[in-house]
Design a protein around this motif. Structure first.
Motif, PDB file in Angstrom:
ATOM      1  N   ASN A 176       5.160   4.010  -7.316  1.00 56.99           N
ATOM      2  CA  ASN A 176       6.245   3.579  -6.370  1.00 56.99           C
ATOM      3  C   ASN A 176       6.496   2.061  -6.414  1.00 56.99           C
ATOM      4  O   ASN A 176       7.693   1.735  -6.860  1.00 56.99           O
ATOM      5  CB  ASN A 176       5.739   3.872  -5.029  1.00 56.99           C
ATOM      6  CG  ASN A 176       6.726   3.429  -4.029  1.00 56.99           C
ATOM      7  OD1 ASN A 176       6.714   2.456  -3.314  1.00 56.99           O
ATOM      8  ND2 ASN A 176       7.733   4.443  -3.750  1.00 56.99           N
ATOM      9  N   GLY A 177       5.355   1.199  -6.615  1.00 56.17           N
ATOM     10  CA  GLY A 177       5.919  -0.470  -6.566  1.00 56.17           C
ATOM     11  C   GLY A 177       5.931  -0.885  -5.160  1.00 56.17           C
ATOM     12  O   GLY A 177       5.754  -2.281  -5.420  1.00 56.17           O
ATOM     13  N   ARG A 178       5.844  -0.071  -4.352  1.00 49.73           N
ATOM     14  CA  ARG A 178       5.724  -0.656  -2.853  1.00 49.73           C
ATOM     15  C   ARG A 178       6.674  -1.594  -2.558  1.00 49.73           C
ATOM     16  O   ARG A 178       7.957  -1.222  -1.783  1.00 49.73           O
ATOM     17  CB  ARG A 178       4.287  -1.269  -2.506  1.00 49.73           C
ATOM     18  CG  ARG A 178       4.340  -1.412  -1.178  1.00 49.73           C
ATOM     19  CD  ARG A 178       2.772  -1.577  -0.400  1.00 49.73           C
ATOM     20  NE  ARG A 178       2.170  -0.361  -0.608  1.00 49.73           N
ATOM     21  CZ  ARG A 178       1.043  -0.332  -0.403  1.00 49.73           C
ATOM     22  NH1 ARG A 178       0.477  -1.257   0.595  1.00 49.73           N
ATOM     23  NH2 ARG A 178       0.386   0.896  -0.523  1.00 49.73           N
ATOM     24  N   LYS A 179       6.838  -2.898  -3.065  1.00 52.84           N
ATOM     25  CA  LYS A 179       7.860  -3.937  -2.675  1.00 52.84           C
ATOM     26  C   LYS A 179       8.201  -4.826  -3.710  1.00 52.84           C
ATOM     27  O   LYS A 179       7.058  -5.092  -4.501  1.00 52.84           O
ATOM     28  CB  LYS A 179       7.266  -4.512  -1.512  1.00 52.84           C
ATOM     29  CG  LYS A 179       8.476  -5.573  -0.900  1.00 52.84           C
ATOM     30  CD  LYS A 179       7.733  -6.346   0.375  1.00 52.84           C
ATOM     31  CE  LYS A 179       8.966  -7.357   0.810  1.00 52.84           C
ATOM     32  NZ  LYS A 179       8.302  -7.892   2.234  1.00 52.84           N
ATOM     33  N   ILE A 180       9.184  -5.029  -4.208  1.00 51.52           N
ATOM     34  CA  ILE A 180       9.548  -5.962  -5.255  1.00 51.52           C
ATOM     35  C   ILE A 180       8.846  -7.407  -5.064  1.00 51.52           C
ATOM     36  O   ILE A 180       8.867  -8.031  -3.953  1.00 51.52           O
ATOM     37  CB  ILE A 180      10.991  -6.093  -5.360  1.00 51.52           C
ATOM     38  CG1 ILE A 180      11.732  -4.809  -5.584  1.00 51.52           C
ATOM     39  CG2 ILE A 180      11.444  -7.198  -6.347  1.00 51.52           C
ATOM     40  CD1 ILE A 180      13.098  -4.925  -5.651  1.00 51.52           C
ATOM     41  N   GLY A 181       8.146  -7.934  -6.023  1.00 58.52           N
ATOM     42  CA  GLY A 181       7.635  -8.953  -6.105  1.00 58.52           C
ATOM     43  C   GLY A 181       5.998  -8.831  -5.758  1.00 58.52           C
ATOM     44  O   GLY A 181       5.377 -10.136  -5.854  1.00 58.52           O
ATOM     45  N   THR A 182       5.563  -7.722  -5.386  1.00 55.78           N
ATOM     46  CA  THR A 182       4.068  -7.677  -5.172  1.00 55.78           C
ATOM     47  C   THR A 182       3.218  -7.259  -6.419  1.00 55.78           C
ATOM     48  O   THR A 182       4.078  -6.744  -7.495  1.00 55.78           O
ATOM     49  CB  THR A 182       3.924  -6.411  -4.029  1.00 55.78           C
ATOM     50  OG1 THR A 182       4.679  -5.427  -4.573  1.00 55.78           O
ATOM     51  CG2 THR A 182       4.709  -6.783  -2.951  1.00 55.78           C
ATOM     52  N   PRO A 183       1.873  -7.433  -6.413  1.00 53.62           N
ATOM     53  CA  PRO A 183       1.245  -6.880  -7.569  1.00 53.62           C
ATOM     54  C   PRO A 183       1.539  -5.491  -7.726  1.00 53.62           C
ATOM     55  O   PRO A 183       1.505  -5.131  -8.864  1.00 53.62           O
ATOM     56  CB  PRO A 183      -0.104  -7.209  -7.074  1.00 53.62           C
ATOM     57  CG  PRO A 183      -0.235  -8.227  -6.140  1.00 53.62           C
ATOM     58  CD  PRO A 183       1.150  -7.963  -5.025  1.00 53.62           C
ATOM     59  N   LYS A 184       1.760  -4.381  -7.027  1.00 54.49           N
ATOM     60  CA  LYS A 184       2.068  -3.069  -7.031  1.00 54.49           C
ATOM     61  C   LYS A 184       3.315  -3.012  -7.791  1.00 54.49           C
ATOM     62  O   LYS A 184       3.475  -2.112  -8.837  1.00 54.49           O
ATOM     63  CB  LYS A 184       2.063  -2.376  -5.837  1.00 54.49           C
ATOM     64  CG  LYS A 184       0.589  -2.034  -5.153  1.00 54.49           C
ATOM     65  CD  LYS A 184       0.800  -1.168  -4.034  1.00 54.49           C
ATOM     66  CE  LYS A 184      -0.501  -1.112  -3.460  1.00 54.49           C
ATOM     67  NZ  LYS A 184      -1.532  -0.386  -4.388  1.00 54.49           N
ATOM     68  N   HIS A 185       4.376  -3.768  -7.577  1.00 54.45           N
ATOM     69  CA  HIS A 185       5.275  -3.629  -8.388  1.00 54.45           C
ATOM     70  C   HIS A 185       5.486  -4.111  -9.645  1.00 54.45           C
ATOM     71  O   HIS A 185       6.007  -3.611 -10.648  1.00 54.45           O
ATOM     72  CB  HIS A 185       6.673  -4.640  -7.392  1.00 54.45           C
ATOM     73  CG  HIS A 185       7.760  -4.940  -8.478  1.00 54.45           C
ATOM     74  ND1 HIS A 185       8.418  -6.078  -8.780  1.00 54.45           N
ATOM     75  CD2 HIS A 185       8.639  -3.790  -8.729  1.00 54.45           C
ATOM     76  CE1 HIS A 185       9.453  -6.007  -9.477  1.00 54.45           C
ATOM     77  NE2 HIS A 185       9.536  -4.666  -9.292  1.00 54.45           N
TER      78      HIS A 185
END
Length: 259
Positions: free
Chosen positions: A107-116
């Motif tokens: 999903n990436g959670r939020k743009i700019g985060t490590p998950k993204h």
């Protein structure tokens, strides 16, 4: 071999929690191939026996509590491949003379985060995985929960979702590059060219009640397979049933012998 093959993709948001929904879906639609995402189960906890009683074999790549993908098929699957990394997000196999690649994109959670950042790296790894699949099989179907809305037409209210990770332009560009690289065609959009085709509605905002939908579940196919597709649709009614997943299943039918 049947005159046509019915293929479905569905993020079930837990195979165990949604097993009655899965069994009912198999009974109502009688698909030949079902690609499940977010099964949230391992080899030890996946409901193999109940699915087998419905006439389907199960091939899974799972992990506890998170992620996980599965192929449910009436016929045996050959040449099963799975995995890009430690997260259970890809399984592929050959069934009904079709190469099917089932993915659950982060999903990436939020743009700019490590998950993204992980999501973007994962899409690069997917492209390399598909290089190997294409070298061995040439024709394939790439399907599953892409966690990317490819175009504005895939979002009920694009302006409201502009900053969402699902509409991230970088992820869109990477998915488009994958589609261009392998000449993949968007089956659901070809069969339903107008707006209003959505596959996911956010539980948290009661998105289904207001039809604030997003299309993030797709069936993409190489040209010869795309040419053999005779229909594709979303089972929106499934999203309105008791204890639903937040995703609706996407179904398609392919004529055989025309690849």
């Amino acid at each position: 071999m049947p005159n046509s093959v019915k293929l479905a993709t569905w993020n079930v948001n837990s195979a165990r929690a949604r097993i009655e929904r899965i069994l009912d879906f198999l009974d109502r639609h009688s698909p030949d191939i079902v690609c499940l995402q977010e099964i949230k189960a391992t080899e030890e906890t996946f409901p193999y026996d109940q699915i087998l009683e419905s006439g389907y074999e199960s091939y899974i790549y799972g992990q506890p509590s998170y992620n996980g993908v599965a192929l449910l098929t009436r016929e045996s699957v050959e040449d099963v491949h799975s995995g890009l990394d430690t997260e259970a997000r890809v399984i592929s196999g050959t069934v009904n003379q079709m190469r099917v690649i089932n993915v659950y994109v982060p999903n990436g959670r939020k743009i700019g985060t490590p998950k993204h950042a992980y999501k973007l790296r994962w899409l690069d790894a997917l492209s390399e995985f598909l290089d190997n699949e294409y070298e061995d099989y040439r024709d394939f179907i790439l399907t599953g929960d892409l966690n990317v809305a490819l175009h504005d037409i895939d979002v009920a209210h694009p302006d409201n979702w502009r900053d969402s990770v699902l509409c991230d332009p970088v992820a869109k560009k990477k998915m488009q590059a994958i589609m261009d690289k392998f000449s993949l065609r968007n089956i659901i959009r070809e069969q339903n060219p107008g707006p209003g085709v959505y596959t996911w509605w956010d539980f948290r905002t009661r998105g289904f009640d207001w039809n604030d939908g997003v299309c993030i579940d797709y069936i993409l196919a190489t040209p010869s397979l795309a040419n053999s597709c005779t229909n594709a649709w979303v089972d929106v009614a499934e999203r309105d049933r008791e204890r639903p997943s937040d995703h609706a299943p996407v179904l398609s039918r392919f004529a055989t012998g025309s690849q």
